[in-house]
Design an enzyme around this catalytic site. Structure first.
Site, PDB file in Angstrom:
ATOM      1  CE  LYS A 196       0.962   3.529   3.107  1.00 59.29           C
ATOM      2  NZ  LYS A 196       0.775   4.927   3.482  1.00 59.29           N
ATOM      3  CB  CYS A 229       6.330   5.066   1.673  1.00 61.07           C
ATOM      4  SG  CYS A 229       5.250   6.517   1.689  1.00 61.07           S
TER       5      CYS A 229
END
Length: 453
Positions: free
Chosen positions: A235, A289
């Site tokens: 990720k 993010c």
């Protein structure tokens, strides 16, 4: 909902029987965190298993969900799915995380992991969830981490924390990392079908259980990687790839005036070659993010990582560059930014999403204020008090034309801005951060594209 509680870790049933138990609700699920990614995930789990309790610290969120309503805006299909699952008794919400942990055998964590002022991952909320899970942990349970965490968190924090704070020993419960790979505005599609699901456990049995679970959740491929730390890194690598790539595009955009070309056109042409995939320049990178992920990695490695940090510097500089570009365009027109009235279009970090974390608009507004401008801001996704907190005067889109404007900066192109009557304004200087404006009858400078007068 059934009151049966059956664990999947070291289960006696064959895999087919475990999948059936999961789908029939004998394996109750708790989802910790019901935000813009957690609620879609909980609703999908509920649609598959029929036995989900969602946990959130916000009383209003819990009340809204238990009333069959959805607090997450502009997420296609989610209001209907939440209403359906609550009505059939498959989904309920609570603020009592310990009670939820006592009822569940699959524990899914999807809470935010922000950065401290020192750019260190702040795992306080995450550890609070672990405390609750430990209070209800039982042999056979599995803990699935979906929120982004630094590499090594599952093995180095989750397992020892749960073992130390429960009556269950390692080897009696599972821990796996399964990264959330979801974009706002398409969450249900992304959870159930868009991308392969990555799973990695702290041991082989944890990986097996996570693969079984997500094999029922998604119609796409489930990819089991070597371990949880690898899955955690996947990720982060996705995020830093985008950050570095955007930084490349932004650095090329900053060279536009020296090169005398439309950098966006050159990027589009370059990308017709299959080995080239340069992203799009803009006024900065926002959200919870991409701007944070490089620090999740740098916080866990001993060597310098100059590429990741340089990319951050480039992208962090773009809001000031955008405002400075407006100053220069005003000067070219024989005008000054000091004392001018400027409207900033879009305060959220991306269109259609009511999220302002790390939004480039903050830096743009700050820089415009430094230049002495009177800054107005328009954002149909946000309340006035949120907009005002960034140092701009909030203005509704319907009232925008009643203001005498000297300039406009497009930061976030919400679809509502497509209906602006640009002819209502006289002699504007416009900086288009996203390249979304056509011929509006005013002087426009596009970041990366250059001036259009």
């Amino acid at each position: 909902m059934t009151n049966l509680r059956s664990g999947l870790y070291n289960a006696k049933l064959p895999p087919a029987g475990q999948r059936q138990a999961f789908r029939k609700g004998s394996v109750p699920v708790a989802v910790y965190g019901l935000g813009k990614m957690g609620l879609p995930l909980a609703a999908v789990y509920a649609s598959v298993t029929g036995h989900v309790v969602g946990v959130d610290i916000d009383d209003d969120v819990v009340r809204t969900i238990n009333d069959g309503e959805c607090h997450v805006a502009k997420e296609p299909g989610l209001p209907e799915l939440v209403s359906e699952q609550v009505e059939r008794g498959a989904l309920r919400a609570t603020t009592d995380s310990v009670a939820a942990a006592h009822t569940a055998s699959v524990h899914v964590i999807i809470v935010p992991t922000p950065l401290t002022d020192d750019r260190e991952p702040d795992l306080a909320a995450f550890e609070a969830v672990l405390d609750s899970i430990a209070a209800g942990l039982a042999p056979g349970d599995v803990v699935v981490v979906e929120c982004t965490v630094p590499p090594g968190t599952s093995s180095g924090l989750v397992v020892p924390h749960l073992e130390a704070n429960s009556d269950v020993s390692r080897g009696e419960f599972g821990v796996a990392f399964c990264p959330e790979r979801t974009s706002s505005g398409r969450a249900l599609q992304d959870i159930t079908e868009s991308h392969p699901k990555i799973v990695g456990g702290v041991d082989a049995e944890s990986t097996r259980v996570a693969s079984l679970i997500y094999g029922e959740i998604t119609s796409n491929e489930v990819i089991a990687v070597s371990d949880a730390t690898t899955a955690e890194s996947v990720k982060l690598f996705e995020g830093v790839y985008r950050d570095v790539n955007i930084a490349l595009a932004n650095e090329l955009a900053r060279a536009r005036d020296d090169l005398g070309i439309d950098v966006r056109e050159a990027i589009d042409a370059a990308n017709t070659q299959p080995y080239c995939n340069i992203h799009t320049p803009g006024p900065g990178v926002g959200g919870h993010c991409i701007p944070w992920y490089p620090y999740f990695i740098t916080s866990r490695v001993s060597d310098d990582m100059p590429l990741l940090l340089t990319a951050r510097e480039v992208n962090d500089s773009m809001p000031s560059f955008t405002a400075d570009t407006l100053r220069d365009e005003m000067a070219d027109a024989g005008r000054t930014l000091d004392g001018a009235t400027v409207a900033v279009l879009g305060v959220t970090y991306r269109p259609g999403v009511a999220e302002t974390r790390a939004t480039p608009a903050a830096g743009v507004i700050d820089r415009l204020n430094e230049h002495g401008a009177t800054v107005l801001a328009v954002d149909p996704m946000l309340d006035d008090d949120v907009v005002a907190s960034f140092g701009a005067t909030p203005v509704s889109l319907s009232d925008l034309s009643s203001h005498t404007l000297d300039a406009v900066v497009v930061v976030t192109p919400h679809e509502e801005f497509d209906h602006i009557d640009w002819a209502a304004f006289d002699d504007l200087v416009v900086v288009d951060g996203r390249g979304t404006l056509g011929d509006i009858g005013h002087s426009v400078y596009t970041i990366g594209g250059g001036p259009r007068r």
